[in-house]
Write an enzyme that holds these catalytic residues in place. Structure first.
Site, PDB file in Angstrom:
ATOM      1  N   CYS A  70       0.809  -1.223   0.000  1.00 53.09           N
ATOM      2  CA  CYS A  70       0.000   0.000   0.000  1.00 53.09           C
ATOM      3  C   CYS A  70       0.841   1.271   0.000  1.00 53.09           C
ATOM      4  O   CYS A  70       0.295   2.374   0.005  1.00 53.09           O
ATOM      5  CB  CYS A  70      -0.950  -0.018   1.199  1.00 53.09           C
ATOM      6  SG  CYS A  70      -2.065  -1.435   1.152  1.00 53.09           S
ATOM      7  N   HIS A 105      -2.194   7.524   6.716  1.00 51.48           N
ATOM      8  CA  HIS A 105      -2.528   6.299   5.989  1.00 51.48           C
ATOM      9  C   HIS A 105      -3.923   5.855   6.427  1.00 51.48           C
ATOM     10  O   HIS A 105      -4.749   5.497   5.590  1.00 51.48           O
ATOM     11  CB  HIS A 105      -1.496   5.214   6.251  1.00 51.48           C
ATOM     12  CG  HIS A 105      -1.678   4.002   5.410  1.00 51.48           C
ATOM     13  ND1 HIS A 105      -1.685   4.060   4.032  1.00 51.48           N
ATOM     14  CD2 HIS A 105      -1.878   2.699   5.728  1.00 51.48           C
ATOM     15  CE1 HIS A 105      -1.878   2.842   3.548  1.00 51.48           C
ATOM     16  NE2 HIS A 105      -1.998   2.002   4.550  1.00 51.48           N
ATOM     17  N   HIS A 117      -9.883   2.368   0.819  1.00 49.48           N
ATOM     18  CA  HIS A 117      -8.445   2.108   0.794  1.00 49.48           C
ATOM     19  C   HIS A 117      -8.075   1.666  -0.615  1.00 49.48           C
ATOM     20  O   HIS A 117      -8.387   0.546  -1.035  1.00 49.48           O
ATOM     21  CB  HIS A 117      -8.096   1.027   1.818  1.00 49.48           C
ATOM     22  CG  HIS A 117      -6.624   0.832   2.004  1.00 49.48           C
ATOM     23  ND1 HIS A 117      -5.680   1.506   1.262  1.00 49.48           N
ATOM     24  CD2 HIS A 117      -5.917   0.016   2.846  1.00 49.48           C
ATOM     25  CE1 HIS A 117      -4.475   1.133   1.649  1.00 49.48           C
ATOM     26  NE2 HIS A 117      -4.588   0.235   2.596  1.00 49.48           N
TER      27      HIS A 117
END
Length: 401
Positions: A161, A296, A330
């Site tokens: 990610c 994040h 996400h």
């Protein structure tokens, strides 16, 4: 750091197509996550981009056709990005422009569909199945390079990610070493069954739209996104006129790998804090120079707790921070590039977005996490991306002056 600037940029996600649509979504607090209808037995909510299924690649590049490259192509055609690259090509030469793209899944959906279409479990994939041009990680940068007609170095960064955040670091190395004069930096990750069912098997999918940093947060909502920027040396050519909101100066970056666990972050946050500290050091900035941190902030118990500890260890409660994944979901390897464009919006409009869907801050948190948006002076912003395996990346941006 050598002065590098972003002279063009774009992003596409569930928040909308382009920077202006993204800004409007943020400022009008629009709800964008929808129940998962991407697969027959959906899991929670997703951030789905409208129009991907009907988008068509140019006929000469049909061998690259997959959901991921369609997303990238839609981004390429947005915010005048292709025109900006054409101007750069005319100045530097096509061979002097690199492509560095981050992705975690590439076009794996195409392979999933090919497996599903087999008549028996023992049947092989069809002869001539375009694996290299769809699922292979190199597919994305090769497609972008072919679409834009640039012939410089082309790299795929698959760093979980943190992929598209890390892409900025590799682009910086290529430019400052003289291997290229400019770089197209970005990433794309698209919805597929592997991520939706994989995160569900880990018990990380929230049944409700994700609510980062909330006391009752229960997991993530998967999203898809694509974004691109044009990174150049400051002063290498006259700055082209661009619509407001694109100009950014890359001031610092930091990366670390704590290797604590395959899927769980180091609960102490030491690796994340180290990446942020390295970014501050490269930028030559003290912690109190940062006005906003785009976290994040995935919405899981462990990730948000870790990031709060990491941020508070460096900044205390002196910097406002939030996660914008309550809008986009996400978006995995595309998180960094999407949230870089959100940082551009924040700097341009002096606007600090909040944690969408979140109502009550986790009482154990010690950072200044925004549950409501705020207008405040911003000179420098930080963008965090953390991934499986303990890979951590942080970027610091400032406005063009």
């Amino acid at each position: 750091m050598t002065g590098l600037i972003i002279t063009a940029g774009t992003a596409i996600s569930a928040m909308g197509r382009g920077v202006e649509a993204t800004r409007t979504c943020l400022m009008e607090k629009r709800y964008t996550l929808q129940p998962d209808t991407f697969q027959p037995q959906g899991h929670g909510h997703v951030g789905r981009v409208a129009g991907v299924e009907n988008h068509r690649l140019p006929s000469a590049l049909q061998n690259f056709d997959c959901r991921n490259n369609r997303l990238a192509d839609m981004a390429l055609m947005t915010d005048g990005f292709m025109e900006a690259v054409a101007e750069a090509c005319a100045h530097y030469g096509r061979h002097r422009i690199a492509v560095i793209m981050g992705t975690s899944t590439s076009g794996i959906l195409t392979t999933e569909e090919a497996y599903t279409a087999r008549r028996s479990r023992d049947e092989a994939l069809p002869v001539g199945f375009p694996y290299a041009d769809t699922q292979d990680l190199s597919s994305l940068p090769r497609y972008v390079a072919a679409r834009l007609g640039v012939t410089g170095p082309a790299l795929a960064i698959s760093n979980a990610c943190a992929s598209s955040t890390r892409a900025f670091m590799d682009a910086t190395h290529l430019i400052t070493s003289g291997l290229c004069d400019a770089a197209i930096v970005g990433g794309a990750d698209s919805l597929c069954r592997m991520t939706l069912q994989g995160f569900a098997s880990l018990g990380l999918i929230s049944p409700n739209p994700t609510r980062p940093c909330d006391a009752r947060r229960s997991g993530i909502s998967i999203g898809e996104a694509a974004g691109l920027t044009l990174l150049e040396r400051d002063g290498a050519r006259p700055r082209p006129p661009r619509p407001a909101g694109y100009g950014l100066r890359l001031l610092g970056y930091g990366a670390s790998s704590d290797g604590h666990h395959m899927s769980s972050p180091d609960p102490t946050g030491r690796g994340a804090a180290l990446a942020m500290q390295k970014a501050l050091d490269r930028a030559g900035l003290p912690p109190d120079a940062i006005g906003y941190i785009n976290m994040h902030g995935t919405g899981t118990l462990a990730n948000d707790r870790m990031e709060d500890r990491a941020i508070s260890s460096l900044f205390g409660r002196n910097v406002a921070c939030s996660s914008t994944k309550g809008w986009s979901g996400h978006t995995l390897g595309a998180s960094g590039i999407l949230e870089t464009m959100i940082c551009a919006i924040a700097l341009q409009h002096q606007y600090l977005p909040h944690c969408m869907n979140s109502e009550t801050l986790d009482p154990t948190f010690e950072s200044d996490i925004l549950l409501e948006p705020r207008h405040d002076r911003l000179d420098h912003v930080m963008n965090n991306s953390f991934g499986f395996g303990g890979t951590n990346s942080s970027l610091i941006f400032g406005p063009l002056t």
